[in-house]
Scaffold this motif. Structure first.
Motif, mmCIF file in Angstrom:
data_model
loop_
_atom_site.group_PDB
_atom_site.id
_atom_site.type_symbol
_atom_site.label_atom_id
_atom_site.label_comp_id
_atom_site.label_asym_id
_atom_site.label_seq_id
_atom_site.Cartn_x
_atom_site.Cartn_y
_atom_site.Cartn_z
ATOM 1 N N MET A 1 -9.503 -20.248 -8.717
ATOM 2 C CA MET A 1 -8.499 -20.064 -7.689
ATOM 3 C C MET A 1 -9.115 -20.287 -6.307
ATOM 4 N N THR A 2 -8.381 -20.956 -5.456
ATOM 5 C CA THR A 2 -8.825 -21.197 -4.092
ATOM 6 C C THR A 2 -7.659 -20.958 -3.132
ATOM 7 N N ALA A 3 -7.947 -21.058 -1.845
ATOM 8 C CA ALA A 3 -6.893 -20.923 -0.847
ATOM 9 C C ALA A 3 -5.846 -22.023 -1.005
ATOM 10 N N GLU A 4 -6.228 -23.146 -1.595
ATOM 11 C CA GLU A 4 -5.287 -24.249 -1.790
ATOM 12 C C GLU A 4 -4.481 -24.072 -3.079
ATOM 13 N N SER A 5 -5.127 -23.599 -4.154
ATOM 14 C CA SER A 5 -4.434 -23.507 -5.444
ATOM 15 C C SER A 5 -3.496 -22.305 -5.522
ATOM 16 N N ASP A 6 -3.812 -21.225 -4.821
ATOM 17 C CA ASP A 6 -2.958 -20.024 -4.850
ATOM 18 C C ASP A 6 -3.128 -19.269 -3.535
ATOM 19 N N PRO A 7 -2.539 -19.765 -2.458
ATOM 20 C CA PRO A 7 -2.785 -19.183 -1.135
ATOM 21 C C PRO A 7 -2.369 -17.715 -0.997
ATOM 22 N N LEU A 9 -2.220 -15.208 -3.393
ATOM 23 C CA LEU A 9 -3.148 -14.311 -4.069
ATOM 24 C C LEU A 9 -4.518 -14.352 -3.400
ATOM 25 N N PHE A 10 -4.939 -15.515 -2.981
ATOM 26 C CA PHE A 10 -6.227 -15.644 -2.300
ATOM 27 C C PHE A 10 -6.228 -14.822 -1.013
ATOM 28 N N TRP A 11 -5.140 -14.854 -0.282
ATOM 29 C CA TRP A 11 -5.000 -14.056 0.940
ATOM 30 C C TRP A 11 -5.080 -12.560 0.613
ATOM 31 N N ALA A 12 -4.368 -12.115 -0.428
ATOM 32 C CA ALA A 12 -4.345 -10.696 -0.771
ATOM 33 C C ALA A 12 -5.717 -10.196 -1.190
ATOM 34 N N LEU A 13 -6.468 -11.021 -1.922
ATOM 35 C CA LEU A 13 -7.781 -10.596 -2.399
ATOM 36 C C LEU A 13 -8.794 -10.484 -1.269
ATOM 37 N N ARG A 14 -8.534 -11.101 -0.142
ATOM 38 C CA ARG A 14 -9.463 -11.028 0.992
ATOM 39 C C ARG A 14 -9.100 -9.828 1.865
ATOM 40 N N GLY A 15 -9.416 -8.643 1.336
ATOM 41 C CA GLY A 15 -9.216 -7.422 2.116
ATOM 42 C C GLY A 15 -8.078 -6.544 1.678
ATOM 43 N N GLY A 16 -7.319 -6.968 0.661
ATOM 44 C CA GLY A 16 -6.155 -6.185 0.251
ATOM 45 C C GLY A 16 -6.422 -5.162 -0.827
ATOM 46 N N GLY A 17 -7.664 -5.081 -1.322
ATOM 47 C CA GLY A 17 -7.990 -4.095 -2.344
ATOM 48 C C GLY A 17 -7.949 -4.673 -3.747
ATOM 49 N N GLY A 18 -8.054 -3.800 -4.740
ATOM 50 C CA GLY A 18 -8.189 -4.226 -6.128
ATOM 51 C C GLY A 18 -6.925 -4.155 -6.943
ATOM 52 N N LEU A 247 1.683 -7.450 0.979
ATOM 53 C CA LEU A 247 0.847 -7.069 -0.162
ATOM 54 C C LEU A 247 1.690 -6.457 -1.277
ATOM 55 N N ARG A 248 2.678 -5.661 -0.920
ATOM 56 C CA ARG A 248 3.527 -5.038 -1.935
ATOM 57 C C ARG A 248 4.355 -6.070 -2.690
ATOM 58 N N GLU A 249 4.844 -7.068 -1.981
ATOM 59 C CA GLU A 249 5.606 -8.119 -2.647
ATOM 60 C C GLU A 249 4.734 -8.912 -3.609
ATOM 61 N N ILE A 250 3.497 -9.185 -3.198
ATOM 62 C CA ILE A 250 2.575 -9.901 -4.079
ATOM 63 C C ILE A 250 2.267 -9.057 -5.308
ATOM 64 N N LYS A 251 2.059 -7.763 -5.111
ATOM 65 C CA LYS A 251 1.786 -6.865 -6.237
ATOM 66 C C LYS A 251 2.942 -6.867 -7.229
ATOM 67 N N ARG A 252 4.156 -6.723 -6.734
ATOM 68 C CA ARG A 252 5.317 -6.689 -7.626
ATOM 69 C C ARG A 252 5.490 -8.013 -8.377
ATOM 70 N N ALA A 253 5.224 -9.114 -7.700
ATOM 71 C CA ALA A 253 5.411 -10.423 -8.317
ATOM 72 C C ALA A 253 4.314 -10.759 -9.323
ATOM 73 N N ARG A 254 3.068 -10.397 -9.006
ATOM 74 C CA ARG A 254 1.935 -10.819 -9.832
ATOM 75 C C ARG A 254 1.543 -9.799 -10.891
#
Length: 282
Positions: A1-7, A9-18, A247-254
């Motif tokens: 996964m990269t900033a291009e392949s999944d922007p 999730l990549f954004w959330a993982l950079r500082g959003g926690g586990g 972040l909450r929307e990404i969590k619910r979706a993923r």
């Protein structure tokens, strides 16, 4: 996964926690750098005001290559002391010049400044590497001045082990631009409070931490980096309303079944809307 392949999730993982995924591999790009200069200087407690004065002077004009932490230490069974932890990414002669103010403070117990291999930078703070029953609390400070120093020095460190101030800035203050969920840290200083978490000491540790925070209330921003949250905090302390909503929307979706769980979940520890049935391994 990269900033291009999944922007997202990549954004959330950079500082959003586990809360979002398990990272199984990383690709890191090395950067050329000279061996840093640094070390720890230790003085007896009665030099604390002089050391704090030097800390304020140095950090007021410190370049981004220089990191300085000040510690009031009360090791169990040892006399109290004050230390400066120093690291400069550059030539030793330049580092010495930036820190010449320290040399005017007499009575150092120990001074191990010198060239430090990058692999040994973590040893400067002399922190234990084995698990220790401890209680920590951290707060971001909007500023530090002579009046704040008076408050910090007015009372003994005990029952804490360390009352620490870290100078921030540099890349931390520039980490905006949408690169990750953590965002920029505008506050110039971080207060760290460490004490024993043993049953006979835990209540006194928490009480002293609360006392220090109350004394500095006017300078505490109310937010803190996700990596220094402690029991009683929530993820909302670390993110703006817009960032937390994203972040909450990404969590619910993923991760609708809440398979991945952080210590400080973005949906909150209590009273949060359910994600759905949780899977459990039997």
């Amino acid at each position: 996964m990269t900033a291009e392949s999944d922007p997202e999730l990549f954004w959330a993982l950079r500082g959003g926690g586990g809360d979002f995924a398990v990272v199984t591999a990383l690709e890191l790009e090395p950067y050329p750098a000279s061996a840093p200069y640094g070390g720890r200087v230790i003085w007896p407690e009665h030099r604390s005001r002089e050391v704090y004065d030097a800390f304020l002077e140095i950090t007021a004009e410190a370049p981004r290559e220089l990191s300085v932490w000040i510690n009031r230490l009360q090791p169990p069974g040892a006399p109290p002391m004050v230390t400066l932890d120093l690291a400069y990414l550059g030539a030793a002669a330049q580092g010495e010049g930036l820190l010449v103010r320290i040399d005017r403070i007499e009575g150092a117990i120990s001074d191990n400044r010198g060239v430090v291999p990058v692999a040994d930078l973590g040893a400067i703070a002399a922190e234990p590497t084995d698990p220790v029953p401890s209680i920590t609390r951290a707060e971001l400070l909007t500023g530090l001045d002579a009046d704040a120093v008076e408050l910090l020095l007015a009372k003994p460190v005990e029952p804490l082990i360390n009352l620490q101030i870290r100078h921030l800035g540099g890349a931390l203050a520039e980490a905006g631009g949408g690169a990750g969920a953590s965002g920029a840290v505008a506050e110039p200083y971080l207060l760290g409070l460490l004490g024993l978490g043993l049953p006979h000491a835990a209540d006194a540790t928490r009480a002293r931490q609360a006392e220090v925070v109350a004394d500095l209330k006017a300078r505490i921003s109310g937010r803190k980096p996700y990596t220094v949250l402690s029991p009683g905090d929530t993820a909302a302390k670390s993110f703006s309303g817009g960032t937390l909503a994203r972040l909450r929307e990404i969590k619910r979706a993923r991760d609708p079944h809440n398979v991945f769980r952080a210590n400080y979940p973005v949906l909150g520890q209590t009273g949060s809307p359910p994600l759905g049935k949780t899977h459990r391994c039997e």
